[in-house]
Design a protein around this motif. Structure first.
Motif, PDB file in Angstrom:
ATOM      1  N   GLN A  31      31.595  36.851  46.588  1.00  0.00           N
ATOM      2  CA  GLN A  31      32.094  38.101  45.988  1.00  0.00           C
ATOM      3  C   GLN A  31      31.369  39.314  46.560  1.00  0.00           C
ATOM      4  O   GLN A  31      31.984  40.336  46.895  1.00  0.00           O
ATOM      5  N   LYS A  32      30.054  39.191  46.700  1.00  0.00           N
ATOM      6  CA  LYS A  32      29.263  40.296  47.254  1.00  0.00           C
ATOM      7  C   LYS A  32      29.668  40.566  48.708  1.00  0.00           C
ATOM      8  O   LYS A  32      29.813  41.724  49.123  1.00  0.00           O
ATOM      9  N   ALA A  44      35.854  31.460  44.139  1.00  0.00           N
ATOM     10  CA  ALA A  44      35.037  32.656  43.903  1.00  0.00           C
ATOM     11  C   ALA A  44      35.877  33.892  43.635  1.00  0.00           C
ATOM     12  O   ALA A  44      35.486  34.749  42.830  1.00  0.00           O
ATOM     13  N   LEU A  45      37.044  33.990  44.283  1.00  0.00           N
ATOM     14  CA  LEU A  45      37.843  35.222  44.200  1.00  0.00           C
ATOM     15  C   LEU A  45      39.002  35.130  43.223  1.00  0.00           C
ATOM     16  O   LEU A  45      39.630  36.140  42.913  1.00  0.00           O
ATOM     17  N   PHE A  47      32.515  39.972  50.092  1.00  0.00           N
ATOM     18  CA  PHE A  47      33.860  40.545  50.137  1.00  0.00           C
ATOM     19  C   PHE A  47      33.797  42.052  49.907  1.00  0.00           C
ATOM     20  O   PHE A  47      34.413  42.836  50.648  1.00  0.00           O
ATOM     21  N   VAL A  48      33.055  42.456  48.910  1.00  0.00           N
ATOM     22  CA  VAL A  48      32.972  43.885  48.567  1.00  0.00           C
ATOM     23  C   VAL A  48      32.276  44.665  49.682  1.00  0.00           C
ATOM     24  O   VAL A  48      32.672  45.794  50.010  1.00  0.00           O
ATOM     25  N   PRO A 103      29.772  31.452  44.442  1.00  0.00           N
ATOM     26  CA  PRO A 103      30.706  32.523  44.065  1.00  0.00           C
ATOM     27  C   PRO A 103      30.108  33.921  44.166  1.00  0.00           C
ATOM     28  O   PRO A 103      30.753  34.841  44.696  1.00  0.00           O
ATOM     29  N   PHE A 142      41.253  40.972  44.223  1.00  0.00           N
ATOM     30  CA  PHE A 142      39.847  41.026  43.839  1.00  0.00           C
ATOM     31  C   PHE A 142      39.302  42.400  44.192  1.00  0.00           C
ATOM     32  O   PHE A 142      39.563  42.914  45.291  1.00  0.00           O
ATOM     33  N   ASN A 143      38.588  42.973  43.253  1.00  0.00           N
ATOM     34  CA  ASN A 143      38.011  44.311  43.447  1.00  0.00           C
ATOM     35  C   ASN A 143      39.094  45.331  43.809  1.00  0.00           C
ATOM     36  O   ASN A 143      38.879  46.244  44.599  1.00  0.00           O
TER      37      ASN A 143
END
Length: 749
Positions: A148-149, A19-20, A151-152, A144, A27-28
């Motif tokens: 991702q959501k 996913a990252l 993580f942010v 994924p 990431f981000n």
């Protein structure tokens, strides 16, 4: 700044990497590295290793199975953890990753019991990494987009003890640790050659199965008879107010045939059942001869290859992401398990089965679809195709139409109080994918008659009959039945129920509590003893689990503390010691077991001879050692006291000290430390030689000792030879020619 993402297991770490963008990277705009545990890496140390500032005597008491040494004082515990066997390499790898970063991101499972948080925080605590910055990723699934959501939008954390999920998981772990005491209480109370394992879930299982077996085996058929009507389509018409009779001959025959009046036709539907959890899956397969431990082991291997989903999930639904992930594989999955794809017309998410909450989603097939069931069998063994077909059909049923039927209600024209009802199937829908007659029976509440069902509906003429009403026999307990009872009472989780059931029924267990033969449950000898010890106990009470879960919620909310709640266990142990010992009397009587002596009181302390803590029986030959004598024995000194011969009842003067000894039982030598009497001659305070206290199994009385010291010859008729034969002889106390010292000298003839 670099951060480390700590996942619960390698498969989860791989999903995060996909996913990252890899096992490490950015990431981000944030640099990261992913590291994974393998479930729990630490466990609580043994009870004797938990004590703070413990004396050797304290350690000896903690190891003791003497009921006088229970309950434990949990306030003395340090709650020390130790690495689980075989985890050293994983711990080293996790330590290397976490120690080099500025922020640790906890990305373990989001469990209702907080288990995922406990896995992560125990690692952080043991590696002494509390000086780091912490955050929590809260994800609904491992898709994924969800990762991702999460993580942010990860949540900042102040400290371990600020996390309610960790606090409640830590409490449950400590609570279950303290319940080890109940195993000692049950085992000692039963006084048999078996360890009777007790615990919050084990005891409930034994209690439920034992009660159901009693109800099933003690069932007595007591029928009643009642006037009813039956039409040509086999539909029954009943008047609830119609009296019942003990015999068929008593039923009055006052009715005649009557026309049936149709009152209503109603189209109804039922949606597919919810998806299987691990307990439900194992229960269905138990009837096919697959043991629970075999299901667990095989499922785990299949999961690691992504053939099936995560096994220990607590979710009953799946998320939209998970639904969409599997949707392209539906036809292929259906082909593997021979399901007609024309039945699978509901390709949009059902609100009853798809909800955007949870973590792993309910148990289901994985994205790696096997070529065939035979291919699964060849790779994973005979249980694999059975596991896959159950999971696949359960999942595919969600994509089929509702089951449709017409419910018809009617009454008799002449006797309108007699009413009947029948279901007329219109479309099998999901039942054509995942349904059998056992399912239909198990859906009924206990004691409920199955509703009429036919393809033609109500008939036209009802004929009077005398109907025999037979109370249904309580069903024999099965794994499917037991799992339903536990789920209904919210006892344990699906995965915990399955693993505990596998444990108590395992063929490899030394003292299993239950037998499982193709899903049917019976008691083992140990289980039967355990069941008879449990009535009235706290550990066998279904309400205990409810109380524990309520307490966990309160601890998570911060309205109480683990320390305050753990203190109640000691009172439960005290209560259960009394209850189990009381129950043990009737248990031995009911099972025809021999009565046993009360547990002997022990003295304990550090033995000066070895410098090690030891325990020994406080009573010897009718004499209970005083506190002073106990101290003298521990110091290695010899003591003298008045004892009583068990054989003759005579009182005699004994002297001796503690010594290493051996007793032989069942052909095996068992070492122990205990008082050892010296039956040889001794010298009194004035230096006068004394006769030995015992000769040829006869213990001399005080009067006989006086005669011997006076030089008298006395006749005694209960001496016992080395061959076990009783004989009589005249003896005196004197010197043997040419030998130093005095001794008992016999004269025969």
């Amino acid at each position: 700044m670099t951060l480390a993402i700590l996942t619960e297991k390698p498969s989860q770490g791989r999903a995060f990497g996909q996913a990252l963008g890899g096992a490490s990277g950015s990431f981000n705009g944030e640099a990261y590295v992913i590291t994974s545990a393998r479930g729990h890496l630490y466990e609580l140390a043994q009870p004797e290793d938990q004590l703070v500032n413990a004396l050797p005597s304290d350690v000896a008491k903690m190891k003791s199975w003497n009921l006088a040494d229970l309950p434990w004082n949990e306030g003395d515990f340090s709650w020390t953890r130790v690495p689980i066997k075989g985890t050293s390499d994983t711990i080293a790898q996790v330590r290397a990753a976490l120690s080099k970063v500025d922020e640790i991101v906890i990305a373990t499972d989001l469990d209702p019991t907080g288990e995922g948080d406990a896995i992560a925080w125990n690692i952080i605590d043991e590696l002494h990494l509390h000086g780091k910055k912490f955050s929590r990723m809260e994800f609904t699934d491992e898709a994924p987009a969800s990762i991702q959501k999460a993580f942010v939008k990860r949540r900042a954390i102040k400290s371990m003890m600020d996390e309610g999920d960790y606090r409640k998981a830590d409490f449950r772990n400590k609570f279950d640790f303290l319940t080890m005491q109940f195993t000692r209480v049950a085992t000692v109370s039963a006084a048999q050659k078996a360890v009777l394992r007790q615990g919050r879930l084990k005891s409930v299982m034994v209690n439920l199965v034992g009660a159901q077996l009693e109800a099933h085996l003690n069932y007595v058929k007591i029928p009643e008879f009642q006037n009813r009507f039956r039409d040509e389509n086999d539909v029954l018409y009943t008047n609830p107010a119609e009296p019942r009779f003990a015999t068929q001959a008593e039923v009055p025959q006052g009715y005649r045939a009557s026309k049936v009046i149709l009152d209503s036709r109603t189209n109804k539907r039922t949606a597919p059942r919810r998806l299987l959890d691990l307990a439900g899956l194992a229960a269905r397969l138990s009837g096919k001869g697959v043991k629970a431990d075999h299901v667990l082991a095989t499922y785990q291997k299949m999961y690691e290859d992504q053939v099936v989903s995560y096994p220990r999930t607590e979710d009953k639904t799946i998320t939209t992401e998970q639904f969409n992930e599997l949707l392209p594989f539906v036809n292929k999955i259906a082909g593997v398990v021979n399901v007609d794809t024309s039945l699978l017309t509901q390709r949009a998410p059902r609100k009853t089965h798809v909800k955007d909450s949870g973590a792993h989603g309910a148990n289901r097939p994985g994205p790696k679809v096997p070529a065939s069931l035979d291919a699964l069998k060849a790779k994973y063994g005979p249980a694999a195709p059975l596991i896959y077909e159950e999971l696949a059909r359960s999942y595919l049923a969600m994509l089929a139409e509702d089951y449709l039927y017409e419910s018809q209600d009617g009454h008799l024209e002449t006797y309108p109080l007699f009413v009947g009802r029948v279901s007329v199937p219109k479309s099998q829908g999901w039942k054509a994918v995942f349904f059998d007659q056992d399912d239909a029976k198990s859906d009924l509440p206990a004691g409920t008659e199955a509703p009429s069902e036919n393809t033609t509906g109500l008939g036209t003429i009802g004929q009077p009959i005398v109907y025999e009403i037979v109370p249904p026999r309580p069903e024999a307990p099965s794994m499917k039945w037991l799992m339903k009872q536990l789920e209904k009472r919210d006892v344990g989780t699906g995965a915990t129920r399955t693993s505990t059931y596998a444990d108590v029924t395992s063929d490899k267990a030394k003292f299993p509590l239950l037998n499982d033969k193709r899903g049917k449950i019976t008691m083992t000898e140990n289980g039967d003893m355990s069941y008879r010890l449990l009535p009235g106990t706290r550990i066998g009470d279904l309400g205990v689990t409810e109380q524990v879960y309520a307490t966990m919620r309160d601890i998570a909310a911060g309205t109480t503390t683990a320390e305050a709640e753990l203190a109640i266990v000691a009172n439960w142990v005290r209560d259960d010691i009394e209850t189990m010992q009381r129950n043990a009397v009737s248990m031995r009587k009911e099972l025809g077991l021999s009565e046993v002596a009360q547990q002997k009181e022990k003295a304990d302390g550090v033995w000066a001879v070895t410098g090690e803590p030891t325990k020994f029986n406080r009573e010897w030959s009718g004499h209970k050692f005083t506190d002073k004598e106990v101290d003298q024995l521990l110091a290695g000194l010899e003591i003298t006291f008045k004892a009583t011969s068990a054989k003759s009842g005579n009182e005699f003067e004994a002297h001796g000290k503690l010594a290493d000894q051996i007793f032989t039982k069942d052909g095996k030598d068992h070492p122990y430390i205990g008082f050892k009497a010296d039956f040889g001659p001794k010298v009194d305070a004035k230096g006068v030689e004394q006769p030995q206290a015992k000769w040829c199994d006869h213990v001399f009385t005080a009067a006989e000792v006086k005669q011997l010291l006076a030089g008298d010859k006395i006749f005694i008729d209960d001496f016992v030879s080395k061959k076990g034969k009783t004989f009589g002889a005249t003896v005196h106390f004197g010197e043997e020619d040419g030998k130093p010292g005095k001794k008992i000298i016999p004269e025969f003839g």
